[in-house]
Design a protein around this motif. Structure first.
Motif, PDB file in Angstrom:
ATOM      1  N   GLY A   1      12.055   4.185   6.713  1.00 45.77           N
ATOM      2  CA  GLY A   1      10.997   3.652   5.859  1.00 45.77           C
ATOM      3  C   GLY A   1      11.318   2.317   5.242  1.00 45.77           C
ATOM      4  O   GLY A   1      10.508   1.774   4.475  1.00 45.77           O
ATOM      5  N   ALA A   2      12.503   1.758   5.562  1.00 46.21           N
ATOM      6  CA  ALA A   2      12.919   0.501   4.938  1.00 46.21           C
ATOM      7  C   ALA A   2      11.940  -0.649   5.162  1.00 46.21           C
ATOM      8  O   ALA A   2      11.619  -1.390   4.218  1.00 46.21           O
ATOM      9  CB  ALA A   2      14.312   0.120   5.443  1.00 46.21           C
ATOM     10  N   PRO A   3      11.427  -0.848   6.388  1.00 44.09           N
ATOM     11  CA  PRO A   3      10.449  -1.938   6.557  1.00 44.09           C
ATOM     12  C   PRO A   3       9.216  -1.765   5.671  1.00 44.09           C
ATOM     13  O   PRO A   3       8.673  -2.753   5.160  1.00 44.09           O
ATOM     14  CB  PRO A   3      10.081  -1.846   8.044  1.00 44.09           C
TER      15      PRO A   3
ATOM     16  N   GLU B   1       7.755  -4.296   2.732  1.00 47.84           N
ATOM     17  CA  GLU B   1       6.374  -4.777   2.672  1.00 47.84           C
ATOM     18  C   GLU B   1       5.704  -4.383   1.351  1.00 47.84           C
ATOM     19  O   GLU B   1       4.933  -5.156   0.783  1.00 47.84           O
ATOM     20  CB  GLU B   1       5.575  -4.215   3.852  1.00 47.84           C
ATOM     21  N   ALA B   2       5.999  -3.196   0.865  1.00 37.47           N
ATOM     22  CA  ALA B   2       5.399  -2.754  -0.394  1.00 37.47           C
ATOM     23  C   ALA B   2       5.913  -3.561  -1.571  1.00 37.47           C
ATOM     24  O   ALA B   2       5.233  -3.670  -2.601  1.00 37.47           O
ATOM     25  CB  ALA B   2       5.685  -1.265  -0.615  1.00 37.47           C
ATOM     26  N   SER B   3       7.132  -4.152  -1.437  1.00 34.40           N
ATOM     27  CA  SER B   3       7.739  -4.892  -2.536  1.00 34.40           C
ATOM     28  C   SER B   3       7.335  -6.357  -2.556  1.00 34.40           C
ATOM     29  O   SER B   3       7.563  -7.038  -3.546  1.00 34.40           O
ATOM     30  CB  SER B   3       9.273  -4.796  -2.435  1.00 34.40           C
ATOM     31  N   LEU B   4       6.741  -6.851  -1.451  1.00 36.38           N
ATOM     32  CA  LEU B   4       6.331  -8.255  -1.424  1.00 36.38           C
ATOM     33  C   LEU B   4       5.154  -8.470  -2.367  1.00 36.38           C
ATOM     34  O   LEU B   4       4.359  -7.550  -2.607  1.00 36.38           O
ATOM     35  CB  LEU B   4       5.939  -8.666  -0.006  1.00 36.38           C
ATOM     36  N   PRO B   5       4.997  -9.678  -2.919  1.00 34.12           N
ATOM     37  CA  PRO B   5       3.874  -9.962  -3.818  1.00 34.12           C
ATOM     38  C   PRO B   5       2.546  -9.642  -3.156  1.00 34.12           C
ATOM     39  O   PRO B   5       2.322  -9.986  -1.994  1.00 34.12           O
ATOM     40  CB  PRO B   5       4.022 -11.463  -4.101  1.00 34.12           C
TER      41      PRO B   5
ATOM     42  N   PRO C   1      -7.039  -6.436   1.661  1.00 36.25           N
ATOM     43  CA  PRO C   1      -5.620  -6.809   1.562  1.00 36.25           C
ATOM     44  C   PRO C   1      -4.878  -6.064   0.450  1.00 36.25           C
ATOM     45  O   PRO C   1      -3.679  -5.811   0.572  1.00 36.25           O
ATOM     46  CB  PRO C   1      -5.676  -8.316   1.288  1.00 36.25           C
ATOM     47  N   ALA C   2      -5.578  -5.711  -0.637  1.00 33.69           N
ATOM     48  CA  ALA C   2      -4.908  -5.015  -1.740  1.00 33.69           C
ATOM     49  C   ALA C   2      -4.437  -3.621  -1.347  1.00 33.69           C
ATOM     50  O   ALA C   2      -3.553  -3.052  -1.998  1.00 33.69           O
ATOM     51  CB  ALA C   2      -5.853  -4.925  -2.939  1.00 33.69           C
ATOM     52  N   LEU C   3      -5.010  -3.066  -0.285  1.00 34.96           N
ATOM     53  CA  LEU C   3      -4.626  -1.722   0.148  1.00 34.96           C
ATOM     54  C   LEU C   3      -3.296  -1.723   0.911  1.00 34.96           C
ATOM     55  O   LEU C   3      -2.619  -0.690   0.967  1.00 34.96           O
ATOM     56  CB  LEU C   3      -5.732  -1.134   1.027  1.00 34.96           C
ATOM     57  N   ILE C   4      -2.918  -2.848   1.472  1.00 36.02           N
ATOM     58  CA  ILE C   4      -1.756  -2.901   2.367  1.00 36.02           C
ATOM     59  C   ILE C   4      -0.473  -2.447   1.685  1.00 36.02           C
ATOM     60  O   ILE C   4       0.236  -1.573   2.221  1.00 36.02           O
ATOM     61  CB  ILE C   4      -1.608  -4.319   2.968  1.00 36.02           C
ATOM     62  N   PRO C   5      -0.087  -2.989   0.523  1.00 36.11           N
ATOM     63  CA  PRO C   5       1.155  -2.515  -0.106  1.00 36.11           C
ATOM     64  C   PRO C   5       1.098  -1.041  -0.489  1.00 36.11           C
ATOM     65  O   PRO C   5       2.125  -0.360  -0.482  1.00 36.11           O
ATOM     66  CB  PRO C   5       1.302  -3.412  -1.334  1.00 36.11           C
ATOM     67  N   GLN C   6      -0.079  -0.518  -0.810  1.00 33.48           N
ATOM     68  CA  GLN C   6      -0.195   0.902  -1.124  1.00 33.48           C
ATOM     69  C   GLN C   6       0.095   1.762   0.105  1.00 33.48           C
ATOM     70  O   GLN C   6       0.790   2.780   0.018  1.00 33.48           O
ATOM     71  CB  GLN C   6      -1.608   1.206  -1.643  1.00 33.48           C
ATOM     72  N   LEU C   7      -0.427   1.339   1.258  1.00 32.81           N
ATOM     73  CA  LEU C   7      -0.183   2.085   2.494  1.00 32.81           C
ATOM     74  C   LEU C   7       1.303   2.067   2.839  1.00 32.81           C
ATOM     75  O   LEU C   7       1.875   3.094   3.237  1.00 32.81           O
ATOM     76  CB  LEU C   7      -1.004   1.484   3.635  1.00 32.81           C
ATOM     77  N   HIS C   8       1.928   0.913   2.695  1.00 31.92           N
ATOM     78  CA  HIS C   8       3.360   0.809   2.971  1.00 31.92           C
ATOM     79  C   HIS C   8       4.172   1.680   2.002  1.00 31.92           C
ATOM     80  O   HIS C   8       5.145   2.333   2.403  1.00 31.92           O
ATOM     81  CB  HIS C   8       3.819  -0.647   2.882  1.00 31.92           C
ATOM     82  N   ALA C   9       3.773   1.695   0.760  1.00 31.03           N
ATOM     83  CA  ALA C   9       4.496   2.501  -0.238  1.00 31.03           C
ATOM     84  C   ALA C   9       4.404   3.991   0.091  1.00 31.03           C
ATOM     85  O   ALA C   9       5.379   4.736  -0.044  1.00 31.03           O
ATOM     86  CB  ALA C   9       3.944   2.224  -1.638  1.00 31.03           C
TER      87      ALA C   9
ATOM     88  N   ARG D   1      16.486  -3.321  -3.136  1.00 37.54           N
ATOM     89  CA  ARG D   1      16.973  -1.932  -3.122  1.00 37.54           C
ATOM     90  C   ARG D   1      16.588  -1.191  -1.849  1.00 37.54           C
ATOM     91  O   ARG D   1      16.211  -0.018  -1.875  1.00 37.54           O
ATOM     92  CB  ARG D   1      16.460  -1.178  -4.346  1.00 37.54           C
ATOM     93  N   LEU D   2      16.688  -1.889  -0.751  1.00 36.64           N
ATOM     94  CA  LEU D   2      16.438  -1.244   0.524  1.00 36.64           C
ATOM     95  C   LEU D   2      17.674  -0.492   0.977  1.00 36.64           C
ATOM     96  O   LEU D   2      18.790  -0.989   0.853  1.00 36.64           O
ATOM     97  CB  LEU D   2      16.069  -2.296   1.588  1.00 36.64           C
ATOM     98  N   ARG D   3      17.520   0.706   1.512  1.00 39.02           N
ATOM     99  CA  ARG D   3      18.635   1.478   2.047  1.00 39.02           C
ATOM    100  C   ARG D   3      18.642   1.318   3.557  1.00 39.02           C
ATOM    101  O   ARG D   3      17.952   2.027   4.269  1.00 39.02           O
ATOM    102  CB  ARG D   3      18.485   2.953   1.677  1.00 39.02           C
ATOM    103  N   LEU D   4      19.409   0.365   4.048  1.00 33.70           N
ATOM    104  CA  LEU D   4      19.424   0.067   5.481  1.00 33.70           C
ATOM    105  C   LEU D   4      20.730   0.505   6.121  1.00 33.70           C
ATOM    106  O   LEU D   4      21.739   0.550   5.467  1.00 33.70           O
ATOM    107  CB  LEU D   4      19.213  -1.435   5.685  1.00 33.70           C
TER     108      LEU D   4
END
Length: 574
Positions: A494-496, A500-504, A471-479, A571-574
């Motif tokens: 890349g906004a989604p 996901e990368a910004s969630l705890p 699970p710790a890899l998930i935000p890294q992949l999203h980033a 700070r999402l650019r949508l």
């Protein structure tokens, strides 16, 4: 459409030389034996199939983010794809290719056995294996009986009938798309004679394969039993096939009766000499005999040549998946479920017509009163779906392929450069082509082979597995995905991933946004009403409201307005 190997290099014991076959033009060239021609050719290609004296594999050039291209070998060993480093193109001499073939999982005994039967041209006789002392298993020749209340599929039956005017019918699709069921339904009412053989991994041996092939054809031609009685002194493979073809031609011409030869589960066959034998049979097969292959992956046969001659009928996953009408018929008549038209359509959309996915959903719906709630929440994370796909698909792959699937499953669309960025390593193009060739629930989004996507249930099952394992890899992949889209000048794409990368990172799976919720959130931020979202995503309005409620809960806000503000705060650019 899955890609085929355009070039094949194989050792010809008859000519005592390595030959280069170019299937697109049906040419045989001798450059493999001339060093300067070989180096010039190897610098211009990106992949080729190698069938040497010690084994077989597919060689692919993979470009890293830095430096020149490097070559790797991919081979299926014990049902799994294994990857081996070959080096730079200057290292790709024929002896080196043979060394790697020998090193790819072959012990000394297997090496000797492979050397003795590496090419059908070199065999002076077929030596029976120990398995030939045992009787043949009769159930392998029995065509499965059609299931009661089967969904009738006239559109596919008609195509199969038309395919009888051609040499080969290829039914190639992932597991669970009803290949065997369709064939059984068609052939049980077909006037032609049928020879059926269900293949198993143990049949991946020339003598055993030929014995079963002759036995499958024998009920339609009792004279073929004389060939089987020739053991243990069988003639060379090509001689035996020539006798078989001549016999079929003569007897079928006298009776004017057609025979359909079906080889089911052909993906278990990996022995080069069997592929060569079948290619020889296809080249000289009598017009009264029609060959049908059902397989999970495309075989190394001259498919491009047959396709160019108009002698190939192909049915693939896009053809085999249920239409919305077929799905409704299955759910109502076979599964005996009382669903509304909207519920049936939604379930078809969620499964994308994947037959086994519908079956597993139907099993879960039996006896449920809250069908609408279940269907609204049905996804690849359902334990029936996860268990099936893990057992039948993911666990059958090599560690390299498993790692690639899990690292890229967070992407809604895949390209080689994007996958390279997310994985932080090269070689994604070759792996994407391998997944497409092996029918691993990968769908091409263009004709150039640049963009793909996973089947939605498959992607969701992979994400469930990723959440359970790392699970710790998930935000890294999203980033990494978000950063790549930023570099392409497309931050909105890349906004989604940014979200996901910004969630705890310590959120449980239940607290992370699902793919469907991200889609709803994107439309919310575009100012679209719930009714319009329901129309675009083929959902009910109540289902959209539930997704909005879930989004608010996971973002720790109380309304859609606060959800939009929270997204802006990230700070999402949508």
């Amino acid at each position: 459409m899955p890609k085929k190997a355009r070039y094949t290099i194989f050792w010809s014991s008859l000519r005592h030389a390595y030959e280069l076959h170019e299937y697109q033009n049906n040419e045989v060239r001798d450059i493999a034996n001339e060093k300067h021609l070989w180096l010039a050719w190897i610098s211009q290609v990106s992949s080729f199939a190698f069938h040497g004296r010690h084994g077989s594999y597919t060689a692919c050039k993979e470009r890293r983010q830095r430096g020149d291209g490097y070559w790797y070998a991919y081979a299926r060993i014990k049902g799994k794809v294994t990857k081996r480093y070959l080096g730079r193109e200057t290292n790709l001499s024929i002896p080196h290719l043979e060394e790697v073939a020998q090193d790819l999982g072959l012990d000394k005994a297997e090496e000797i056995h492979t050397r003795n039967r590496a090419s059908i041209e070199s065999q002076t006789s077929l030596t029976p294996s120990s398995a030939q002392s045992h009787p043949l298993l009769a159930t392998k020749f029995h065509m499965p009986r059609p299931r009661p209340h089967l969904v009738h599929r006239p559109r596919l039956i008609n195509r199969l009938e038309q395919g009888l005017q051609r040499t080969l019918t290829l039914i190639s699709a992932p597991v669970g798309f009803g290949k065997t069921t369709l064939l059984a339904n068609w052939l049980h009412t077909h006037p032609s004679s049928v020879a059926w053989l269900s293949l198993e991994p143990q049949d991946n041996e020339p003598v055993r394969f030929v014995s079963y092939l002759l036995a499958a054809l024998q009920p339609n031609d009792p004279h073929l039993d004389t060939f089987r009685q020739m053991q243990p002194n069988l003639p060379p493979m090509e001689t035996l096939l020539t006798l078989l073809i001549n016999d079929l031609l003569m007897r079928r011409a006298n009776t004017r009766e057609h025979v359909v030869l079906v080889l089911d589960n052909y993906q278990v066959i990996t022995d080069p000499s069997i592929h060569y034998a079948l290619s020889f049979l296809l080249k000289h097969i009598p017009s009264q005999v029609h060959l049908v292959l059902a397989t999970r992956e495309d075989p190394p046969l001259p498919l491009a040549h047959l396709r160019g001659q108009g002698n190939l009928l192909e049915l693939r996953a896009t053809d085999l998946r249920f239409t919305s009408e077929e799905a409704a018929t299955f759910l109502a008549d076979v599964a005996e479920l009382s669903l509304t038209r909207e519920e049936s359509l939604l379930l078809h959309t969620r499964t994308e017509g994947w037959i086994t996915g519908l079956q597993l959903a139907a099993v879960s719906l039996q006896g449920r009163a809250d069908t609408a709630t279940f269907i609204a929440a049905f996804s690849g994370s359902h334990h029936y779906i996860v268990d099936y796909l893990l057992e039948e698909v993911l666990h059958q792959q090599s560690e390299t392929v498993q790692e690639f699937l899990l690292q890229t499953c967070i992407l809604e669309r895949l390209s080689a450069p994007l996958c390279d960025a997310v994985r932080e390593q090269g070689g994604s193009q070759a792996l994407l082509e391998l997944l497409e060739h092996n029918n691993l629930f990968l769908l091409a989004l263009d004709d150039e082979g640049q963009w793909y996507r996973y089947h939605r249930l498959f992607a969701e099952a992979l994400r469930q597995r990723l959440q359970q394992t790392t699970p710790a890899l998930i935000p890294q992949l999203h980033a990494r995905a978000s950063h790549w889209w930023e570099q392409q000048g497309l931050p909105s794409e890349g906004a989604p991933h940014t979200l996901e990368a910004s969630l705890p990172q310590d959120q449980s799976q239940e607290q992370s946004l699902t793919a469907r919720e991200r889609e709803v959130l994107q439309l919310l931020l575009d100012g679209i009403s719930n009714r319009e979202i329901a129309y675009r995503l083929v959902l009910s309005t109540n289902t959209v409201k539930k997704h909005v409620s879930n989004i608010c809960s996971k973002l720790h806000v109380r309304s859609r307005t606060q959800a939009m503000a929270k997204v802006q705060a990230l700070r999402l650019r949508l």
